[in-house]
Scaffold this active site. Structure first.
Site, mmCIF file in Angstrom:
data_model
loop_
_atom_site.group_PDB
_atom_site.id
_atom_site.type_symbol
_atom_site.label_atom_id
_atom_site.label_comp_id
_atom_site.label_asym_id
_atom_site.label_seq_id
_atom_site.Cartn_x
_atom_site.Cartn_y
_atom_site.Cartn_z
ATOM 1 N N ASN A 12 42.179 47.333 31.865
ATOM 2 C CA ASN A 12 43.141 46.654 32.718
ATOM 3 C C ASN A 12 43.931 45.752 31.774
ATOM 4 O OD1 ASN A 12 44.690 45.183 34.456
ATOM 5 N ND2 ASN A 12 42.998 44.545 35.806
ATOM 6 N N PRO A 62 45.280 39.817 29.631
ATOM 7 C CA PRO A 62 45.576 38.403 29.881
ATOM 8 C C PRO A 62 45.421 37.977 31.337
ATOM 9 C CG PRO A 62 47.587 39.644 29.481
ATOM 10 C CD PRO A 62 46.440 40.549 29.136
ATOM 11 N N ASN A 63 44.930 36.763 31.492
ATOM 12 C CA ASN A 63 44.779 36.070 32.779
ATOM 13 C C ASN A 63 43.638 36.595 33.649
ATOM 14 O OD1 ASN A 63 47.039 34.243 32.411
ATOM 15 N ND2 ASN A 63 48.337 36.041 32.645
ATOM 16 N N ASP A 99 50.868 52.166 21.832
ATOM 17 C CA ASP A 99 50.768 52.872 20.557
ATOM 18 C C ASP A 99 49.344 52.845 20.009
ATOM 19 O OD1 ASP A 99 53.442 53.513 20.604
ATOM 20 O OD2 ASP A 99 54.053 52.083 19.058
ATOM 21 N N TYR A 134 44.185 39.388 44.119
ATOM 22 C CA TYR A 134 43.205 39.940 43.176
ATOM 23 C C TYR A 134 41.754 39.876 43.665
ATOM 24 C CZ TYR A 134 47.218 39.822 40.066
ATOM 25 O OH TYR A 134 48.461 40.035 39.516
ATOM 26 N N GLU A 147 43.353 53.781 32.846
ATOM 27 C CA GLU A 147 44.022 52.519 33.178
ATOM 28 C C GLU A 147 43.612 52.106 34.594
ATOM 29 O OE1 GLU A 147 48.173 53.209 33.820
ATOM 30 O OE2 GLU A 147 48.677 51.080 33.797
ATOM 31 N N ALA A 149 49.388 41.979 32.540
ATOM 32 C CA ALA A 149 50.851 42.051 32.419
ATOM 33 C C ALA A 149 51.310 42.809 31.174
ATOM 34 C CB ALA A 149 51.431 40.642 32.427
ATOM 35 N N ARG A 155 54.307 46.190 44.524
ATOM 36 C CA ARG A 155 54.616 44.787 44.220
ATOM 37 C C ARG A 155 56.018 44.654 43.597
ATOM 38 N NH1 ARG A 155 49.863 42.122 41.098
ATOM 39 N NH2 ARG A 155 51.050 40.273 41.703
ATOM 40 N N HIS A 185 53.012 46.212 31.469
ATOM 41 C CA HIS A 185 54.444 46.390 31.740
ATOM 42 C C HIS A 185 55.324 46.036 30.544
ATOM 43 C CE1 HIS A 185 52.538 46.372 35.606
ATOM 44 N NE2 HIS A 185 52.236 45.096 35.523
ATOM 45 N N HIS A 237 43.918 48.860 37.703
ATOM 46 C CA HIS A 237 44.484 47.605 38.210
ATOM 47 C C HIS A 237 43.825 47.267 39.538
ATOM 48 C CE1 HIS A 237 47.594 47.671 35.181
ATOM 49 N NE2 HIS A 237 47.750 48.951 35.446
ATOM 50 N N LEU A 238 43.578 45.983 39.718
ATOM 51 C CA LEU A 238 43.026 45.526 40.994
ATOM 52 C C LEU A 238 44.027 45.740 42.118
ATOM 53 C CD1 LEU A 238 41.897 42.376 39.170
ATOM 54 C CD2 LEU A 238 40.246 43.658 40.533
ATOM 55 N N SER A 239 45.269 45.340 41.871
ATOM 56 C CA SER A 239 46.305 45.433 42.899
ATOM 57 C C SER A 239 47.051 46.758 42.763
ATOM 58 C CB SER A 239 47.282 44.259 42.761
ATOM 59 O OG SER A 239 47.972 44.332 41.516
ATOM 60 N N ARG A 284 56.684 45.231 37.917
ATOM 61 C CA ARG A 284 55.328 45.769 37.740
ATOM 62 C C ARG A 284 55.276 47.283 37.939
ATOM 63 N NH1 ARG A 284 52.218 40.986 37.787
ATOM 64 N NH2 ARG A 284 53.192 39.434 39.132
ATOM 65 N N ARG A 315 42.345 32.937 40.600
ATOM 66 C CA ARG A 315 43.739 33.353 40.440
ATOM 67 C C ARG A 315 44.199 34.191 41.637
ATOM 68 N NH1 ARG A 315 45.771 38.270 36.592
ATOM 69 N NH2 ARG A 315 47.984 37.850 36.766
HETATM 70 C C1 DQA Z 1 47.038 43.582 37.252
HETATM 71 C C2 DQA Z 1 48.478 43.841 37.697
HETATM 72 C C3 DQA Z 1 49.465 43.255 36.696
HETATM 73 O O1 DQA Z 1 50.788 43.475 37.148
HETATM 74 C C4 DQA Z 1 49.237 41.773 36.541
HETATM 75 O O2 DQA Z 1 50.112 41.245 35.564
HETATM 76 C C5 DQA Z 1 47.833 41.429 36.249
HETATM 77 C C6 DQA Z 1 46.775 42.114 36.996
HETATM 78 C C7 DQA Z 1 46.020 44.061 38.318
HETATM 79 O O3 DQA Z 1 44.862 44.241 37.963
HETATM 80 O O4 DQA Z 1 46.368 44.196 39.498
HETATM 81 O O5 DQA Z 1 47.543 40.552 35.445
HETATM 82 O O6 DQA Z 1 46.789 44.322 36.069
#
Ligand code: DQA
Length: 150
Positions: free
Chosen positions: A76, A12-13, A89, A25, A100, A79, A109, A82, A102-104, A113, A20
């Protein structure tokens, strides 16, 4: 040697990348990230199929489907990382090697997270390197898959 097939999932997002919170990011759009990965993939005899969804169920369906064709998953989960036991599952259920990303650097943070439901069912996690996290994660996943085949 058989071409490896990887499912690349964006949660998502992540469709909003580029606009964003760029300080967190980065400025790259999701399309640009996908293009970078496709470039590396085509140079390395790897097939990458990409899906972005804002819906937990759609991500789970894609993971289930992947057991029929994919050698591994790069994810990725945004959210959902978390919050989603269901996503965790699904990954455990199909038993496909999963990385897995993540950009950040989520560990640096907010505390909400810090926990990942995905990490315990993943081969490993790459985070904190912006879009390079995806590339490093893909390279790690492919290296592991190639070692398995040797
Ligand atoms: C994220 C980190 C997550 O905590 C956040 O909700 C995201 C992006 C990252 O790529 O840094 O949507 O997955």
């Amino acid at each position: 040697m058989k071409k490896l097939s990887i499912l690349l999932l964006h949660g998502p997002n992540l469709n909003l990348l580029g606009v964003r919170e760029p300080a967190i990011y980065g400025a790259m759009t999701l399309r640009q990230i996908d293009e970078e990965l496709q470039r590396w993939a085509s140079e390395n005899n790897v097939d990458v199929t990409t899906l972005q969804s804002n819906h937990e169920g759609a991500l789970i369906d894609a993971i289930h489907e992947a057991r029929h064709w994919a050698d591994g998953i790069l994810i990725n989960a945004g959210a959902y990382t978390h919050t989603s036991i269901a996503l965790r599952d699904a990954i455990a259920g199909v038993a496909l090697p999963t990385v897995e990303v993540h950009l950040s650097n989520t560990a640096a943070r907010e505390s909400f997270r810090h926990h990942s439901h995905i990490a315990p069912v993943a081969l490993g996690t790459v985070q904190g390197f912006g879009w390079h996290s995806y590339l490093l994660g893909l390279q790690g996943l492919v290296a592991r898959l190639m070692n398995e085949k040797r």
